[in-house]
Every structure is written in C-alpha cells, then in structure tokens.
Enzyme design. Sequence first.
Site, PDB file in Angstrom:
ATOM      1  N   SER A  26       0.824  -1.220   0.000  1.00  0.00           N
ATOM      2  CA  SER A  26       0.000   0.000   0.000  1.00  0.00           C
ATOM      3  C   SER A  26       0.854   1.264   0.000  1.00  0.00           C
ATOM      4  O   SER A  26       0.330   2.379  -0.049  1.00  0.00           O
ATOM      5  CB  SER A  26      -0.946   0.010   1.212  1.00  0.00           C
ATOM      6  OG  SER A  26      -0.237  -0.237   2.410  1.00  0.00           O
ATOM      7  N   ASN A 113      -2.599  -2.882  13.162  1.00  0.00           N
ATOM      8  CA  ASN A 113      -4.062  -2.743  13.153  1.00  0.00           C
ATOM      9  C   ASN A 113      -4.537  -1.529  13.946  1.00  0.00           C
ATOM     10  O   ASN A 113      -5.363  -0.755  13.462  1.00  0.00           O
ATOM     11  CB  ASN A 113      -4.719  -4.025  13.690  1.00  0.00           C
ATOM     12  CG  ASN A 113      -4.422  -5.216  12.785  1.00  0.00           C
ATOM     13  OD1 ASN A 113      -3.879  -5.038  11.697  1.00  0.00           O
ATOM     14  ND2 ASN A 113      -4.767  -6.405  13.235  1.00  0.00           N
ATOM     15  N   THR A 158     -39.912  26.535 -10.361  1.00  0.00           N
ATOM     16  CA  THR A 158     -40.247  25.215  -9.824  1.00  0.00           C
ATOM     17  C   THR A 158     -40.574  24.392 -11.059  1.00  0.00           C
ATOM     18  O   THR A 158     -41.111  24.924 -12.044  1.00  0.00           O
ATOM     19  CB  THR A 158     -41.473  25.247  -8.871  1.00  0.00           C
ATOM     20  OG1 THR A 158     -42.636  25.579  -9.625  1.00  0.00           O
ATOM     21  CG2 THR A 158     -41.278  26.260  -7.731  1.00  0.00           C
ATOM     22  N   HIS A 159     -40.217  23.136 -11.048  1.00  0.00           N
ATOM     23  CA  HIS A 159     -40.362  22.267 -12.236  1.00  0.00           C
ATOM     24  C   HIS A 159     -39.626  22.861 -13.435  1.00  0.00           C
ATOM     25  O   HIS A 159     -39.989  22.605 -14.574  1.00  0.00           O
ATOM     26  CB  HIS A 159     -41.828  22.038 -12.621  1.00  0.00           C
ATOM     27  CG  HIS A 159     -42.699  21.641 -11.475  1.00  0.00           C
ATOM     28  ND1 HIS A 159     -43.015  20.324 -11.204  1.00  0.00           N
ATOM     29  CD2 HIS A 159     -43.300  22.378 -10.505  1.00  0.00           C
ATOM     30  CE1 HIS A 159     -43.794  20.275 -10.125  1.00  0.00           C
ATOM     31  NE2 HIS A 159     -43.972  21.513  -9.675  1.00  0.00           N
ATOM     32  N   ASN A 290     -17.575  27.062 -23.652  1.00  0.00           N
ATOM     33  CA  ASN A 290     -18.228  26.008 -22.879  1.00  0.00           C
ATOM     34  C   ASN A 290     -17.980  26.165 -21.379  1.00  0.00           C
ATOM     35  O   ASN A 290     -16.874  26.489 -20.964  1.00  0.00           O
ATOM     36  CB  ASN A 290     -17.720  24.643 -23.338  1.00  0.00           C
ATOM     37  CG  ASN A 290     -18.030  24.386 -24.804  1.00  0.00           C
ATOM     38  OD1 ASN A 290     -19.075  24.805 -25.295  1.00  0.00           O
ATOM     39  ND2 ASN A 290     -17.115  23.726 -25.503  1.00  0.00           N
ATOM     40  N   GLU A 295     -19.459  21.959 -15.691  1.00  0.00           N
ATOM     41  CA  GLU A 295     -19.775  20.601 -16.160  1.00  0.00           C
ATOM     42  C   GLU A 295     -18.932  19.557 -15.441  1.00  0.00           C
ATOM     43  O   GLU A 295     -19.423  18.505 -15.032  1.00  0.00           O
ATOM     44  CB  GLU A 295     -19.550  20.508 -17.666  1.00  0.00           C
ATOM     45  CG  GLU A 295     -20.564  21.288 -18.468  1.00  0.00           C
ATOM     46  CD  GLU A 295     -20.173  21.330 -19.939  1.00  0.00           C
ATOM     47  OE1 GLU A 295     -20.805  20.614 -20.716  1.00  0.00           O
ATOM     48  OE2 GLU A 295     -19.221  22.051 -20.289  1.00  0.00           O
ATOM     49  N   TYR A 322      -9.977  -6.763  12.183  1.00  0.00           N
ATOM     50  CA  TYR A 322      -9.291  -6.203  11.016  1.00  0.00           C
ATOM     51  C   TYR A 322      -9.265  -7.195   9.862  1.00  0.00           C
ATOM     52  O   TYR A 322      -9.060  -8.393  10.056  1.00  0.00           O
ATOM     53  CB  TYR A 322      -7.843  -5.821  11.373  1.00  0.00           C
ATOM     54  CG  TYR A 322      -7.072  -5.334  10.156  1.00  0.00           C
ATOM     55  CD1 TYR A 322      -7.148  -4.007   9.758  1.00  0.00           C
ATOM     56  CD2 TYR A 322      -6.328  -6.228   9.378  1.00  0.00           C
ATOM     57  CE1 TYR A 322      -6.478  -3.571   8.623  1.00  0.00           C
ATOM     58  CE2 TYR A 322      -5.659  -5.795   8.235  1.00  0.00           C
ATOM     59  CZ  TYR A 322      -5.741  -4.460   7.862  1.00  0.00           C
ATOM     60  OH  TYR A 322      -5.099  -4.045   6.738  1.00  0.00           O
ATOM     61  N   GLN A 327      -7.618  -2.032   3.719  1.00  0.00           N
ATOM     62  CA  GLN A 327      -6.608  -1.236   3.029  1.00  0.00           C
ATOM     63  C   GLN A 327      -7.240  -0.496   1.849  1.00  0.00           C
ATOM     64  O   GLN A 327      -6.791   0.573   1.456  1.00  0.00           O
ATOM     65  CB  GLN A 327      -5.486  -2.154   2.550  1.00  0.00           C
ATOM     66  CG  GLN A 327      -4.277  -1.446   2.019  1.00  0.00           C
ATOM     67  CD  GLN A 327      -3.087  -2.381   1.901  1.00  0.00           C
ATOM     68  OE1 GLN A 327      -2.470  -2.736   2.890  1.00  0.00           O
ATOM     69  NE2 GLN A 327      -2.788  -2.800   0.675  1.00  0.00           N
TER      70      GLN A 327
HETATM   71  N1  ARG Z   1      -1.546  -1.277   5.053  1.00  0.00           N
HETATM   72  C1  ARG Z   1      -2.416  -1.894   5.989  1.00  0.00           C
HETATM   73  C2  ARG Z   1      -3.824  -1.228   5.908  1.00  0.00           C
HETATM   74  O1  ARG Z   1      -3.915  -0.184   5.405  1.00  0.00           O
HETATM   75  C3  ARG Z   1      -1.896  -1.757   7.355  1.00  0.00           C
HETATM   76  C4  ARG Z   1      -2.434  -2.726   8.335  1.00  0.00           C
HETATM   77  C5  ARG Z   1      -1.894  -4.066   8.079  1.00  0.00           C
HETATM   78  N2  ARG Z   1      -2.320  -4.976   9.064  1.00  0.00           N
HETATM   79  C6  ARG Z   1      -2.218  -6.308   8.940  1.00  0.00           C
HETATM   80  N3  ARG Z   1      -2.679  -7.036   9.878  1.00  0.00           N
HETATM   81  N4  ARG Z   1      -1.715  -6.834   7.854  1.00  0.00           N
HETATM   82  O2  ARG Z   1      -4.800  -1.798   6.317  1.00  0.00           O
END
Ligand code: ARG
Length: 464
Positions: A26, A113, A158-159, A290, A295, A322, A327
């Site tokens: 991530s 977590n 309105t409408h 435009n 838009e 968790y 993620q």
């Molecule tokens: N990158 C993870 C997330 O955003 C961090 C937590 C990871 N926890 C785990 N038990 N693998 O959720």
Amino acid sequence: MTTTSKLWGGRFSGELDALMKRFQDSMPFDIRLWDVDIRGSVAYAHAIARAGIITTSELQTLLNGLSRVRSEFAGNTFLVQPGDEDIHTAVERRLTELVGDVGKKLHTGRSRNDQVATDLRLYTLEALNHVGVASRKLQRALTDQAEAHVDTLMPGYTHLQRAQPITFGHWCMAYVWMLQRDAERLRDCERRAGVIPLGSGGSAGNPFAIDRGAIAIELGRDREAISQNSLDGVSDRDFIAEFLFCGALIGAHISRLAEDLVLYSTAEFGFVQFSDAYSTGSSIMPQKKNPDSAELARGKAGRLFGNLINMLTLLKGSPLTYNKDFQEVQEPLFDTLDTLDLTLEVMSGAVRTMRVNADRMRAALDPAMLATDVAEYLVRKGVAFRDAHHLSGRAVALAEERHIGIDALSLEDWRNLSPYFSSDIVGVFDFGRSVNSRDVTGGTSARSVREQVGKARALMAQEG
Ligand code: ARG
C-alpha cells in the site's frame, strides 16, 4: 541482531510472489499518511516509556529518530525501499536504520491494526477540516455575489418553469445554506472520527497497561476520546464512511449549483457568463464558450458517490476484526479529499468571476409570474385564498386567450372577473414590489437577503 526486511518475516521461509507483492503493497498510496503515522508513533513512544517498557533515554533516542524520519519525508528525501510494504513498515525500517536496535522496541504492544486505525482517524480529522475550509471559500464567493445582487430580479423556478420573481441574491444564498449544513455535518463527524483506538493492539487490547487517555491527549484529543472496545477499535471505519457521505452530499450540492449555472450560461437563458478563466472553447466550432468548470464539477459527483458506495460495500461483509480489505478504504478517502479540494476551489473561482447579466434576468420575468400576487391582492381585500386563486387563474386564462400579458387586462376585465378588483390592481404588476413583499425570514426581499448574508457571514466566521 537479526534483521528482516519484512515486519512479519519470522514464520516465513518462502518469498512473496512478485505480483502478490504489488497487489498487497500500500506504500504507493499510504505514503500520504507519513505525518499522522509519525505523530502516532511519537505518542506511542511516550506511552511505552510511561509504562516502563523503555527508558527515558531510549524514549529520547526514538523521538530524535522519528524527528529525523519526519524531516526526510518533509524534505522529500525519504528513500522508499522495495521492502517497504506500507507506510508503517517504512517508518519503522528507517527509524531502526537511524537509531539502531532501540527502534525495534517502538512496536511493543502495538499492531499495525491499531496503528493504521489511528493514522486514518488523524488523517480524516485533517480531511474534515480541509474540506470545511474549501467549502467555506465557495460559500464566501456565493455570499459576496448575493450581497452584490440583493436587488437583481430574476425568475425563480419550480419544475424548471417560471414560478415567482426572486432576486439573484436569494438564489445565491440558497446554495450558501446548503453548504452551511455540509459544514455542520463535517464538524459533527469530528466527534466520532477523533476517537483514538491506539492501545487496542492487534485486536484484543494492549498488555502493557499503557495510559490510553494520555495517548489521546498527546494526539490533540481529550483524555476520554478513546475507543471502548479493542475489536471495534481496530475494525471501525465508520468515520471514513461518514466523511465519504459528507463528501457525496457536498458533491450533490455542487452538482446542483453547477447544473443551474450551466443552464443559466446558455444563450437561451443568458443570465450569467463564465469568465475566460473558467471556460474552454471548441476545437471545431469557433463561436463556442463552454462552461467546462461547472460541467466537470457536476461530473465529479459521480466519483464522490462511487467512493461512498465503495466504502459501504467494503464494510458490509467484513467479519470482526481487522481484514486486509480495509486497506482498500484509503484510496476512496484520498480521492474524495482531492476531488473536493479541487472542485470547491475551481467552483469558488468560477462563481467569483462570472458575469451576472441583470438585464437578461429581468427580461425573463413574465407578468404571469405575478398571478400568485394577484390572488394575494384579493386575499387582502377579504377574499378566501381558494377563491382568489381561482379568480387569478381565470385572469391568466383570459390574458392568454387575448395573447396579451396579464398586466395588460383593463380595469373592466378585472371588474368583470370580480368586484373586489379595483384600480389599484395595476400596483400588483411590479416585480420589485412582489419580491420585497416577501419579507419574512427566509424570503426573497432585499432586507431578508441582507439578513441572510449577515447570519451566514457570522456562522462562517465562527468556523474560521
Ligand atoms: N496497510 C495496511 C492497511 O492499510 C496496514 C495494516 C496491516 N495490518 C495487517 N494485519 N496486515 O490496512
């Protein structure tokens, strides 16, 4: 000293498949959490020092190290390593490189977590504030326009049919109040987003008797602002859902504003003209200008709604506690923040710089829009409203039959309809009078709109 690039390398002997690694890392997006992650770590370092897990000098070493890691991120010199699967891993890895083995003590009793849950709350608090500031910009642009146009007459719809005369100022303020509710909603979310789960550990709680209230204080919250159940603590993402809902509703509001402005900027309406800075041309039709800003603002609602649905869908099937699915909530969170940031900024500019064509607005007023005022005239003469409405309707029909405006009927015509009409009926056919007669709180009169402007300004000033 045993080192491993992974936080969880101990029980593994095989390598992660390359695609799987890409799939699960991530870092490409959660690098945005660096500041809140380090803040959480600073608070946690204090907590384990207080609990006697590390010495005061070890605490100092950790704090110095975290401060150096912070400077690297802030100065854009932090080097992400291939093994940095997420921001938490990366910060701890670098910290340990900088301060040595004591860096490995920081995570005592903590889990990614409760760490990520805390990071996301701190980040969401910032996001709530940031969006509040951006939406206030748009509110202020609309309020300034309102103030400049308390006497600018236009048709209210309105409408999407011409309904009653209003002022452009009143129209502007309608959006200011919409956004004011959004501002209040964002504020309200802070109470729940600002509950600190750090100390929930992996799921069952922290075994080292850390002072969770002190952590909350360290993170800028009250001592009481701590989660009450570790299972819920690590797996609650409701605060993100709430932020995304606020974002979706703001998106809907901006989209309504944009839709009105797109219509009003057509040659058919001609009520407003966007400045060159907020419009674009056509590659084939040279005459075109435009309203792309509006838009796009209207279009952005789609992704804001999508982010909310994305989030709710992630939540609904998540067993306690968790799950890695969580993620996936980060990108919708970041996207809603970025989208609103940009959209609100652009719309503020577009509203601030648009030209308001009072003549065209005025020309779009039709005396038939005063039919309600004719009924009100009769009511003031003692006629029951239902009868007055009927008589006024007959006057409209008569004028239509004759292909003239309702204001062109003769006194004789009026008297034939009802003896309650007299020569003062001509006074009804004055759009400005109609507007200013709606002088209750919330009405379209110039006085009421000025009052709205004053109240809205005061509320915005409270928010800063
Ligand atoms: N990158 C993870 C997330 O955003 C961090 C937590 C990871 N926890 C785990 N038990 N693998 O959720």
